[in-house]
Design a protein around this motif. Structure first.
Motif, mmCIF file in Angstrom:
data_model
loop_
_atom_site.group_PDB
_atom_site.id
_atom_site.type_symbol
_atom_site.label_atom_id
_atom_site.label_comp_id
_atom_site.label_asym_id
_atom_site.label_seq_id
_atom_site.Cartn_x
_atom_site.Cartn_y
_atom_site.Cartn_z
ATOM 1 N N GLY A 1 7.442 1.661 -10.748
ATOM 2 C CA GLY A 1 8.035 1.055 -12.069
ATOM 3 C C GLY A 1 8.229 1.466 -13.125
ATOM 4 O O GLY A 1 9.399 1.632 -13.629
ATOM 5 N N SER A 2 7.148 1.990 -13.723
ATOM 6 C CA SER A 2 7.152 2.326 -15.403
ATOM 7 C C SER A 2 7.600 3.785 -15.373
ATOM 8 O O SER A 2 8.261 4.159 -16.573
ATOM 9 N N GLN B 1 2.826 4.962 2.369
ATOM 10 C CA GLN B 1 3.247 3.539 2.233
ATOM 11 C C GLN B 1 4.690 3.348 2.432
ATOM 12 O O GLN B 1 5.124 2.299 2.494
ATOM 13 N N ASN C 1 5.654 2.234 6.578
ATOM 14 C CA ASN C 1 5.243 0.981 7.090
ATOM 15 C C ASN C 1 5.584 -0.183 6.196
ATOM 16 O O ASN C 1 5.453 -1.440 6.383
ATOM 17 N N LEU D 1 5.401 -0.798 2.882
ATOM 18 C CA LEU D 1 4.682 -1.451 1.813
ATOM 19 C C LEU D 1 5.406 -1.073 0.471
ATOM 20 O O LEU D 1 5.472 -2.090 -0.434
ATOM 21 N N ARG E 1 7.770 -7.218 8.456
ATOM 22 C CA ARG E 1 6.438 -7.486 9.102
ATOM 23 C C ARG E 1 6.282 -6.832 10.399
ATOM 24 O O ARG E 1 5.329 -6.311 10.704
ATOM 25 N N ARG F 1 5.325 -3.459 9.904
ATOM 26 C CA ARG F 1 3.976 -3.114 9.676
ATOM 27 C C ARG F 1 2.993 -3.124 11.095
ATOM 28 O O ARG F 1 2.170 -2.450 10.913
ATOM 29 N N PHE F 2 3.447 -3.733 11.842
ATOM 30 C CA PHE F 2 2.727 -3.824 13.111
ATOM 31 C C PHE F 2 2.983 -2.556 14.027
ATOM 32 O O PHE F 2 1.995 -2.350 14.817
ATOM 33 N N LEU G 1 -1.226 1.008 9.184
ATOM 34 C CA LEU G 1 -1.582 1.975 8.341
ATOM 35 C C LEU G 1 -3.164 1.702 7.809
ATOM 36 O O LEU G 1 -3.486 0.672 7.607
ATOM 37 N N MET H 1 -5.946 2.589 5.356
ATOM 38 C CA MET H 1 -6.025 3.132 3.950
ATOM 39 C C MET H 1 -7.056 3.744 3.708
ATOM 40 O O MET H 1 -8.029 3.980 4.224
ATOM 41 N N TYR I 1 -13.793 -1.305 2.564
ATOM 42 C CA TYR I 1 -13.720 -2.179 1.344
ATOM 43 C C TYR I 1 -12.782 -3.210 1.666
ATOM 44 O O TYR I 1 -12.595 -4.306 0.812
ATOM 45 N N GLN I 2 -12.174 -3.235 2.903
ATOM 46 C CA GLN I 2 -11.166 -4.472 2.955
ATOM 47 C C GLN I 2 -11.932 -5.344 4.076
ATOM 48 O O GLN I 2 -11.039 -6.403 4.444
ATOM 49 N N LEU I 3 -12.950 -5.026 4.567
ATOM 50 C CA LEU I 3 -13.474 -5.690 5.441
ATOM 51 C C LEU I 3 -13.978 -7.254 4.913
ATOM 52 O O LEU I 3 -14.289 -7.261 3.641
ATOM 53 N N GLY J 1 -5.647 -8.580 12.382
ATOM 54 C CA GLY J 1 -4.200 -8.113 12.701
ATOM 55 C C GLY J 1 -3.284 -8.898 13.567
ATOM 56 O O GLY J 1 -2.268 -9.394 13.629
ATOM 57 N N SER K 1 -0.044 2.150 -14.782
ATOM 58 C CA SER K 1 0.553 2.206 -16.046
ATOM 59 C C SER K 1 1.592 0.890 -16.326
ATOM 60 O O SER K 1 2.184 0.709 -17.503
ATOM 61 N N ASP K 2 1.813 -0.019 -15.243
ATOM 62 C CA ASP K 2 2.733 -1.134 -15.430
ATOM 63 C C ASP K 2 1.909 -2.371 -16.198
ATOM 64 O O ASP K 2 2.573 -3.186 -16.880
ATOM 65 N N ILE L 1 -6.459 -3.875 -2.088
ATOM 66 C CA ILE L 1 -6.805 -4.752 -0.909
ATOM 67 C C ILE L 1 -5.499 -5.622 -0.434
ATOM 68 O O ILE L 1 -5.289 -5.816 0.973
ATOM 69 N N ALA M 1 -3.679 -3.108 1.858
ATOM 70 C CA ALA M 1 -4.480 -3.083 3.169
ATOM 71 C C ALA M 1 -4.269 -4.192 4.039
ATOM 72 O O ALA M 1 -4.007 -4.165 5.153
ATOM 73 N N GLN M 2 -4.264 -5.506 3.401
ATOM 74 C CA GLN M 2 -4.199 -6.612 4.304
ATOM 75 C C GLN M 2 -2.622 -6.858 4.555
ATOM 76 O O GLN M 2 -2.361 -7.194 5.778
ATOM 77 N N ALA N 1 -0.915 -4.726 5.200
ATOM 78 C CA ALA N 1 -0.516 -3.582 6.172
ATOM 79 C C ALA N 1 -1.094 -4.082 7.407
ATOM 80 O O ALA N 1 -0.396 -3.783 8.592
ATOM 81 N N ARG N 2 -2.040 -5.114 7.608
ATOM 82 C CA ARG N 2 -2.261 -5.816 8.785
ATOM 83 C C ARG N 2 -1.452 -7.236 9.049
ATOM 84 O O ARG N 2 -2.080 -7.919 9.734
ATOM 85 N N GLY N 3 -0.212 -7.167 8.322
ATOM 86 C CA GLY N 3 0.282 -8.334 8.681
ATOM 87 C C GLY N 3 0.062 -9.655 7.773
ATOM 88 O O GLY N 3 0.836 -10.684 8.230
ATOM 89 N N PRO O 1 -13.544 -9.421 -0.103
ATOM 90 C CA PRO O 1 -13.495 -7.958 -0.536
ATOM 91 C C PRO O 1 -13.670 -7.411 -1.955
ATOM 92 O O PRO O 1 -14.302 -6.910 -2.449
#
Lengths: 289, 275
Positions: A14-15, A54, A57, A59, A82, A85-86, A90, A92, A97-99, A111, B3-4, B179, B182-183, B185-187, B208
């Motif tokens: 963006g920036s 990214q 998939n 993102l 979507r 994405r399946f 991916l 990360m 930390y996303q559990l 998923g 930076s946004d 996060i 990441a989520q 990415a899992r749909g 999380p």
């Protein structure tokens, strides 16, 4: 057919899009990754690796150019993004930390559940994924927050494997793990790829890991692709790698030093086993040296 | 991504107002706000508008940027203007149709109210948000409130909490984006379905996020303890605030201005309408 293909993809955040400081994160990238192998992606910090990953998939959406999975342009119908994405799972950086779920099994099922799968199939997917990721069955009913660091990492990995992606993308899957943990997780990924025929793309800073597990390697520098060749050829070009701030495996450095001192061990040394064989061969031919 | 986000609205600069002691700036803005509320007559408002314009010019910040900061409040401004326009009664009707009566006093009043809100936003932007870093503000606030320590109010602790909270906002925004990615990415799908479905879709992000916030807080506390942080008692600072003569000059100018407004209200009450 190529599992992943990119045609003249450019992207800027963006920036940084316009103005005098405009800086592209990806600059006219074209690449093709064949189906079934393990490809490594290396590059200095800020070279565009994570952005590239990214893109695959969906993102991030390219500013210019096309991304194709199995020959299909993923942005042809933006509303159906979507499903890609399946298709391209991916994992990360630091995925533990996303559990979020109450049990490991529920988290792994997140998923597949989003894909619309039901009870029995869901269960089968969870068990299969846990096995590939090396998670023992008795851990499945535990809270993910009671697991050790390495187990958490594996649970997160299983969460993506459970979607049965045709392409598995991993951003630094072994970062912060001890040597045994690294071997376990990367070995598991390799076994998974060979058994299921999944195309794997691994981003890593560890040249040793890359040498051990990858069939070919993509080198990125300054938002462009510097080279995309079989592992042996990439590491034999250590001068160019050094010019963009990258290293080669330790054993390749040993080989380079030997060559410099007049021992013709060859430039294609990148695993210890191969080097040992080569040295034996040289000693056998030339016992005095 | 990072930076946004313009965090706070601080605009880099080196003007007189930028360099004023932040404590003085807080006091000045309070006094100036009082002055804005004291103003009742058109003459007083002219004085306020001119002085605000002078302050804006002094900061060197483009007036457009200050106008932009009013955008979120546009609705409130219009709403109050309309209410005043229709419901203010007076002696000089301008327009009458069935139940709608508009008086000249109503029109003037609506204009002055709008002007008052605009001046309020301009003053706080010019003295505080645009020219003072959030950190300088919390520091100044701590010192201004330090007399409360006598009453056992934990002023230092509050300001430390505020500083830490400010420091971690960009970090948490960054983390949230990771996060979400990441989520996604899992749909995970955050954009379709009803209210309940969308609310539920936030769980995989919030849990999380909370856990990592607690983890960070814990790590920070340990790190601070390792460096023997014990709180406000006997603590010195690297940058101490010192008020210079120009701070006092500025302060007295604002006091004079306020006095001027009171005098204008009394002696030149041209169109005194605001009640």
């Amino acid at each position: 057919m190529n599992a992943i293909e990119m045609r003249h993809v450019s992207f800027a955040y963006g920036s940084a899009k316009n103005g005098p400081t405009a800086k592209k994160a990806l600059d006219d990238i074209s690449l093709a990754v064949e189906s079934g192998g393990i490809t490594g992606l290396i590059g200095h910090t800020g070279s565009g690796k994570s952005t590239l990953v990214q893109m695959i998939n969906g993102l991030l959406k390219p500013d210019e150019g096309e991304v194709l999975l199995d020959g299909v342009n993923i942005w042809a119908e933006p509303k159906k993004i979507r499903q890609f994405r399946f298709k391209a799972g991916l994992v990360m950086q630091y995925p533990e930390y996303q559990l979020f779920a109450e049990t490991v099994a529920e988290d792994i099922a997140f998923g597949p559940k989003n894909m619309g799968l039901e009870k029995d199939e869901l269960d089968r997917r969870v068990r299969e994924a846990a096995r590939f990721a090396g998670l023992a069955d008795d851990l499945l009913q535990k809270s993910p927050f009671d697991l050790s660091g390495g187990q958490k990492r594996r649970a997160a990995l299983a969460g993506v494997i459970a979607m049965r992606p045709k392409i598995l993308i991993l951003d630094e899957p072994a970062a912060g793990l001890d040597p045994a943990g690294r071997r376990d997780i990367l070995g598991g990924i390799k076994r998974f790829s060979r058994e299921s025929g999944t195309t794997v793309l691994i981003v890593s800073h560890s040249m040793e890991d890359m040498a051990m597990y990858c069939d070919d390697i993509i080198v990125m520098a300054h938002a462009k692709i510097l080279m995309h060749k079989p592992t042996a050829e990439v590491f034999s070009d250590w001068e160019q790698l050094a010019s963009v701030g990258l290293d080669v495996p330790l054993i390749t450095r040993v080989a380079a030093a030997l060559i410099e001192n007049g021992v013709d061990i060859g430039r294609d040394v990148y695993t210890v086993d191969y080097a040992v064989g080569k040295v034996r061969e040289l000693l056998g031919e030339n016992p005095e040296s | 991504m990072k930076s946004d986000i313009t965090f706070g609205q601080y605009v880099e600069g080196n003007s007189v107002i930028h360099r004023l002691d932040p404590r003085v700036k807080i006091v000045i803005s309070l006094v100036y706000i009082v002055a804005i509320f004291l103003a009742k007559s058109v003459t007083a408002f002219i004085l306020l508008t001119v002085s605000s314009a002078v302050f804006v010019v002094m900061t060197g910040i483009s007036p457009r940027l200050i106008l932009r900061s009013m955008k979120p409040l546009l609705f409130i401004i219009i709403f109050t203007a309309v209410i005043n326009l229709f419901f203010m009664t007076g002696e000089n009707p301008v327009f009458e149709w069935r139940f709608i009566h508009i008086y000249r006093e109503g029109i003037i009043n609506a204009c002055l109210i709008v002007l008052r809100i605009v001046l309020l936003i301009t003053a706080t932007s010019v003295f505080l948000t645009y020219t003072t870093t959030p950190l300088a503000l919390t520091d100044a606030l701590e010192q201004l409130l330090s007399p409360l320590k006598k009453l056992h109010v934990p002023v230092h602790e509050f300001s430390m909490m505020m500083t830490i909270a400010l420091r971690f906002i960009p970090t948490l925004i960054d983390e949230t984006q990771k996060i979400i990615n990441a989520q996604t990415a899992r749909g995970a799908d955050f954009t379709s379905g009803g209210l309940i479905k969308r609310g539920k879709a936030l769980v995989p992000i919030l849990i999380p996020l909370f856990i990592s916030a607690f983890r960070r807080a814990d790590e920070l506390a340990t790190a601070m303890e390792c460096r023997c942080y014990t709180g406000g008692e006997g603590r010195t600072r690297m940058n101490t605030l010192k008020s210079k003569p120009k701070d006092w000059v500025f302060f007295f100018c604002i006091l004079l201005l306020t006095a001027g407004i009171v005098l204008l209200n009394i002696f030149f009450p041209l169109y005194t309408v605001l009640k």
